[in-house]
Design a protein around this motif. Structure first.
Motif, PDB file in Angstrom:
ATOM      1  N   MET A 215      97.208  78.819 -44.383  1.00 17.12           N
ATOM      2  CA  MET A 215      97.471  79.216 -45.776  1.00 17.12           C
ATOM      3  C   MET A 215      96.186  79.715 -46.427  1.00 17.12           C
ATOM      4  O   MET A 215      96.185  80.739 -47.119  1.00 17.12           O
ATOM      5  N   ALA A 216      95.092  78.999 -46.207  1.00 15.11           N
ATOM      6  CA  ALA A 216      93.817  79.409 -46.796  1.00 15.11           C
ATOM      7  C   ALA A 216      93.411  80.777 -46.251  1.00 15.11           C
ATOM      8  O   ALA A 216      92.963  81.651 -47.000  1.00 15.11           O
ATOM      9  N   ALA A 217      93.595  80.985 -44.937  1.00 16.17           N
ATOM     10  CA  ALA A 217      93.216  82.266 -44.330  1.00 16.17           C
ATOM     11  C   ALA A 217      94.036  83.406 -44.942  1.00 16.17           C
ATOM     12  O   ALA A 217      93.568  84.538 -45.041  1.00 16.17           O
ATOM     13  N   LEU A 218      95.262  83.098 -45.354  1.00 17.53           N
ATOM     14  CA  LEU A 218      96.108  84.122 -45.976  1.00 17.53           C
ATOM     15  C   LEU A 218      95.828  84.246 -47.478  1.00 17.53           C
ATOM     16  O   LEU A 218      96.505  84.986 -48.181  1.00 17.53           O
ATOM     17  N   GLY A 219      94.886  83.450 -47.943  1.00 20.49           N
ATOM     18  CA  GLY A 219      94.469  83.580 -49.337  1.00 20.49           C
ATOM     19  C   GLY A 219      95.233  82.685 -50.300  1.00 20.49           C
ATOM     20  O   GLY A 219      95.305  82.979 -51.495  1.00 20.49           O
ATOM     21  N   HIS A 220      95.797  81.601 -49.796  1.00 24.54           N
ATOM     22  CA  HIS A 220      96.608  80.747 -50.662  1.00 24.54           C
ATOM     23  C   HIS A 220      96.142  79.297 -50.621  1.00 24.54           C
ATOM     24  O   HIS A 220      95.538  78.851 -49.648  1.00 24.54           O
ATOM     25  N   GLY A 221      96.493  78.593 -51.675  1.00 18.13           N
ATOM     26  CA  GLY A 221      96.319  77.142 -51.680  1.00 18.13           C
ATOM     27  C   GLY A 221      97.477  76.528 -50.893  1.00 18.13           C
ATOM     28  O   GLY A 221      98.287  77.245 -50.309  1.00 18.13           O
ATOM     29  N   HIS A 222      97.564  75.231 -50.917  1.00 20.93           N
ATOM     30  CA  HIS A 222      98.666  74.605 -50.189  1.00 20.93           C
ATOM     31  C   HIS A 222      99.428  73.649 -51.087  1.00 20.93           C
ATOM     32  O   HIS A 222      98.899  73.162 -52.090  1.00 20.93           O
ATOM     33  N   PRO A 223     100.687  73.383 -50.700  1.00 19.15           N
ATOM     34  CA  PRO A 223     101.479  72.428 -51.491  1.00 19.15           C
ATOM     35  C   PRO A 223     100.920  71.010 -51.344  1.00 19.15           C
ATOM     36  O   PRO A 223     100.036  70.778 -50.521  1.00 19.15           O
ATOM     37  N   GLU A 224     101.471  70.096 -52.106  1.00 10.06           N
ATOM     38  CA  GLU A 224     101.179  68.678 -51.884  1.00 10.06           C
ATOM     39  C   GLU A 224     101.948  68.262 -50.633  1.00 10.06           C
ATOM     40  O   GLU A 224     103.110  68.643 -50.478  1.00 10.06           O
ATOM     41  N   PHE A 225     101.291  67.477 -49.800  1.00 11.52           N
ATOM     42  CA  PHE A 225     101.981  67.010 -48.595  1.00 11.52           C
ATOM     43  C   PHE A 225     102.184  65.506 -48.633  1.00 11.52           C
ATOM     44  O   PHE A 225     101.322  64.771 -49.145  1.00 11.52           O
ATOM     45  N   ALA A 226     103.307  65.079 -48.102  1.00  8.97           N
ATOM     46  CA  ALA A 226     103.546  63.645 -47.914  1.00  8.97           C
ATOM     47  C   ALA A 226     104.262  63.494 -46.577  1.00  8.97           C
ATOM     48  O   ALA A 226     105.218  64.230 -46.292  1.00  8.97           O
ATOM     49  N   HIS A 227     103.757  62.575 -45.763  1.00  6.25           N
ATOM     50  CA  HIS A 227     104.357  62.362 -44.440  1.00  6.25           C
ATOM     51  C   HIS A 227     104.943  60.966 -44.380  1.00  6.25           C
ATOM     52  O   HIS A 227     104.197  59.987 -44.398  1.00  6.25           O
ATOM     53  N   HIS A 228     106.262  60.915 -44.341  1.00  7.85           N
ATOM     54  CA  HIS A 228     106.892  59.586 -44.283  1.00  7.85           C
ATOM     55  C   HIS A 228     106.840  59.058 -42.857  1.00  7.85           C
ATOM     56  O   HIS A 228     106.756  59.818 -41.896  1.00  7.85           O
ATOM     57  N   SER A 229     106.917  57.728 -42.754  1.00  9.06           N
ATOM     58  CA  SER A 229     106.872  57.104 -41.438  1.00  9.06           C
ATOM     59  C   SER A 229     108.131  57.466 -40.660  1.00  9.06           C
ATOM     60  O   SER A 229     109.132  57.893 -41.238  1.00  9.06           O
ATOM     61  N   LEU A 230     108.063  57.268 -39.358  1.00  9.02           N
ATOM     62  CA  LEU A 230     109.243  57.544 -38.540  1.00  9.02           C
ATOM     63  C   LEU A 230     110.085  56.271 -38.442  1.00  9.02           C
ATOM     64  O   LEU A 230     109.588  55.163 -38.614  1.00  9.02           O
ATOM     65  N   LEU A 231     111.363  56.478 -38.199  1.00  7.97           N
ATOM     66  CA  LEU A 231     112.274  55.328 -38.092  1.00  7.97           C
ATOM     67  C   LEU A 231     112.214  54.749 -36.687  1.00  7.97           C
ATOM     68  O   LEU A 231     112.039  55.483 -35.708  1.00  7.97           O
ATOM     69  N   THR A 232     112.348  53.444 -36.618  1.00  9.63           N
ATOM     70  CA  THR A 232     112.514  52.790 -35.315  1.00  9.63           C
ATOM     71  C   THR A 232     113.849  52.054 -35.359  1.00  9.63           C
ATOM     72  O   THR A 232     114.465  51.920 -36.417  1.00  9.63           O
ATOM     73  N   GLY A 233     114.244  51.524 -34.208  1.00 11.04           N
ATOM     74  CA  GLY A 233     115.434  50.675 -34.175  1.00 11.04           C
ATOM     75  C   GLY A 233     115.116  49.315 -34.789  1.00 11.04           C
ATOM     76  O   GLY A 233     113.966  49.056 -35.166  1.00 11.04           O
ATOM     77  N   PRO A 234     116.116  48.439 -34.867  1.00  6.78           N
ATOM     78  CA  PRO A 234     115.938  47.150 -35.543  1.00  6.78           C
ATOM     79  C   PRO A 234     114.825  46.295 -34.941  1.00  6.78           C
ATOM     80  O   PRO A 234     114.211  45.493 -35.645  1.00  6.78           O
ATOM     81  N   GLN A 235     114.541  46.453 -33.639  1.00  8.85           N
ATOM     82  CA  GLN A 235     113.484  45.653 -33.018  1.00  8.85           C
ATOM     83  C   GLN A 235     112.160  46.414 -32.962  1.00  8.85           C
ATOM     84  O   GLN A 235     111.232  46.006 -32.264  1.00  8.85           O
ATOM     85  N   GLY A 236     112.088  47.518 -33.642  1.00 11.23           N
ATOM     86  CA  GLY A 236     110.860  48.305 -33.611  1.00 11.23           C
ATOM     87  C   GLY A 236     110.824  49.282 -32.442  1.00 11.23           C
ATOM     88  O   GLY A 236     109.829  49.958 -32.211  1.00 11.23           O
ATOM     89  N   GLU A 237     111.925  49.367 -31.694  1.00 10.58           N
ATOM     90  CA  GLU A 237     111.951  50.282 -30.544  1.00 10.58           C
ATOM     91  C   GLU A 237     112.095  51.728 -31.024  1.00 10.58           C
ATOM     92  O   GLU A 237     112.647  51.974 -32.101  1.00 10.58           O
ATOM     93  N   ALA A 238     111.595  52.667 -30.193  1.00 15.10           N
ATOM     94  CA  ALA A 238     111.663  54.078 -30.597  1.00 15.10           C
ATOM     95  C   ALA A 238     113.123  54.470 -30.817  1.00 15.10           C
ATOM     96  O   ALA A 238     114.013  54.077 -30.068  1.00 15.10           O
ATOM     97  N   LEU A 239     113.344  55.222 -31.856  1.00 16.06           N
ATOM     98  CA  LEU A 239     114.714  55.623 -32.180  1.00 16.06           C
ATOM     99  C   LEU A 239     114.999  57.030 -31.661  1.00 16.06           C
ATOM    100  O   LEU A 239     116.142  57.445 -31.584  1.00 16.06           O
ATOM    101  N   SER A 240     113.907  57.730 -31.292  1.00 19.16           N
ATOM    102  CA  SER A 240     114.063  59.152 -30.993  1.00 19.16           C
ATOM    103  C   SER A 240     115.200  59.426 -30.000  1.00 19.16           C
ATOM    104  O   SER A 240     115.979  60.333 -30.187  1.00 19.16           O
ATOM    105  N   LYS A 241     115.306  58.582 -28.959  1.00 13.82           N
ATOM    106  CA  LYS A 241     116.333  58.862 -27.939  1.00 13.82           C
ATOM    107  C   LYS A 241     117.727  58.564 -28.464  1.00 13.82           C
ATOM    108  O   LYS A 241     118.698  59.125 -27.969  1.00 13.82           O
TER     109      LYS A 241
END
Ligand code: GLU
Length: 439
Positions: A215-241
């Motif tokens: 964005m800066a290289a194109l001559g622009h500022g950037h938005p505000e960013f917020a990165h939320h955590s990823l979800l896991t299963g009830p035992q903390g196991e990866a949910l992705s699959k």
């Protein structure tokens, strides 16, 4: 003006993880009276399908997450090409000729030597003649040349972030086959569309660093960013699959109510309690992204069950009128039907069971020791329709005739009439019975 976007790729159905992203972006826009854009990231012509684009919209509509407009990246390819030209003019865009297999080999070698698998910029060392020779063999892909300095931003969830660009590969923005990749398209869209806040999963943190530089290289500022955590299963196991089985449409088919799902996902992972809210407006009022933590967030689909029962118990009749009419419940008793049933169902689908027992009677198995009692009791029951006193009148008559009282009187009668041991107040249920219960 506050502008946010939800940017799914229409390459599959949206799931519970996507919902978190959609909901946060939606709430930020609505809370500020701003604009919420649905952006379809469909630059991959092979994997993007209209069927999924339709399904995404249907799922969001089911939840009431309305958008102000839809943008499709496939309509904006000329904008991306113009940005690519501009980066090229600025000396920030370079051709690479390695095949995916060669790149993979490089990464493996680096990893074997204990080095981070960062692209070595070999392509920058090619002479014009070498490049010309390679171009004759294969079409190049194009990378953005990062400035190797630290990239800093204050994240709405993660706080101050600082990433060393030297630890990140120069991102490929256009593939050898000419396909524009997400990073370039997203940067151009966010800039062109005046996006002010970007909320997405923490798997995008590195992308954000590179996007800030582009964005800066194109001559622009950037938005505000917020990165939320990823979800896991009830035992903390990866949910992705398992996300495939947590598609919004599967939850809907399982009878989950929209407000139950929204009430959970608008607060899960934050310092605020999960409470049943009856409208999106209430959720929006209480929403503040700074209440969310960076730790992975446990998601248990079972939590949706009690919330769904509560959502139904609190649902006004007019929101259910169509579904109730579709069951065949006559209009004059429909509001009363809902009053009686709403606290006794786990999903709206279960209304059908109550209606069929009211319409046709229940098939109850009567315990042997109660058989004579039930026959006698049912002999004392008049034909419907039943008034509000029918239950009291009937049970008093049965009590007098048989001498039974308390649980021994009421429970077998409830069971014989409804086929169940739990349910609405019998005095309220009786007036809805369309046929006389049969012993
Ligand atoms: N299409 C991207 C994704 O679904 C969008 C990410 C973003 O919000 O920038 O991961």
């Amino acid at each position: 003006m506050t502008t946010t976007r939800f940017a799914p790729s229409p390459t599959g159905y949206i799931h519970i993880g996507n919902l978190r992203t959609a909901l946060m972006n939606y709430m930020i826009a609505r809370k500020a009276g701003g604009t919420f854009i649905l952006r379809l990231d469909d630059t991959d012509p092979e994997r993007s399908k209209q069927e999924y684009a339709d399904a995404i919209q249907e799922d969001l509509e089911w939840l009431g997450l309305t958008w102000d407009r839809v943008e499709r990246q496939s309509d904006r390819l000329d904008r991306y090409m113009a940005a690519a030209d501009s980066l090229r003019d600025k000396g920030r865009f370079y051709e690479g000729f390695e095949t995916p297999v060669e790149l993979d080999l490089k990464r493996k070698k680096q990893l074997n030597m204990g080095k981070p698998p960062v692209y070595d910029r070999a392509a920058l060392a090619l002479s014009e003649d070498e490049k010309a020779a390679l171009r004759a063999e294969r079409s190049p892909h194009w990378r953005f040349k990062l400035d190797q300095e630290r990239i800093n931003w204050t994240d709405g969830v993660l706080g101050d972030i600082s990433i060393d660009a030297a630890s990140v590969s120069d991102p490929v923005l256009i593939r050898g086959d000419g396909q524009v990749l997400y990073t370039l398209a997203s940067v151009v869209d966010d800039t062109d569309m005046g996006v002010t806040h970007v909320v997405r999963g923490s798997d995008h943190v590195t992308n954000t660093a590179t996007q800030i530089q582009i964005m800066a290289a194109l001559g622009h500022g950037h938005p505000e960013f917020a990165h939320h955590s990823l979800l896991t299963g009830p035992q903390g196991e990866a949910l992705s699959k398992r996300l495939g089985t947590l598609a919004l449409r599967d939850l809907r088919a399982a009878g989950v109510e929209p407000m139950a799902l929204l009430s959970l996902m608008a607060r899960l992972g934050s310092s605020q309690p999960v409470e049943m809210h009856l409208s999106l407006d209430e959720l929006i009022d209480g929403f503040d992204i700074s209440n969310f933590g960076s730790a992975p967030t446990k998601f248990d689909a079972d939590d949706l069950k009690p919330l769904t029962a509560r959502a139904l118990a609190a649902m006004p009749f007019d929101k259910m009128a169509d579904d109730i009419a579709a069951l065949g419940v006559p209009g004059d008793i429909a509001p009363q039907f809902w009053e009686v049933v709403k606290g006794n169902i786990a999903t709206r689908g279960e209304m059908a069971d109550w209606w069929s027992l009211m319409r046709d009677g229940a098939s109850a198995t009567v315990a042997e020791e109660d058989a004579a009692f039930i026959t006698e009791a049912f002999g004392l029951l008049p034909e419907p329709p039943y008034g509000p006193d029918a239950w009291a009148t009937w049970t008093s008559a049965v009590k007098e005739a048989t001498g039974r009282k308390g649980r021994g009187l009421f429970m077998p009668l409830r069971h014989a009439v409804t086929g169940r041991s739990h349910g609405p107040e019998m005095a309220e249920l009786m007036p809805l019975l369309q046929t006389k219960p049969q012993a």
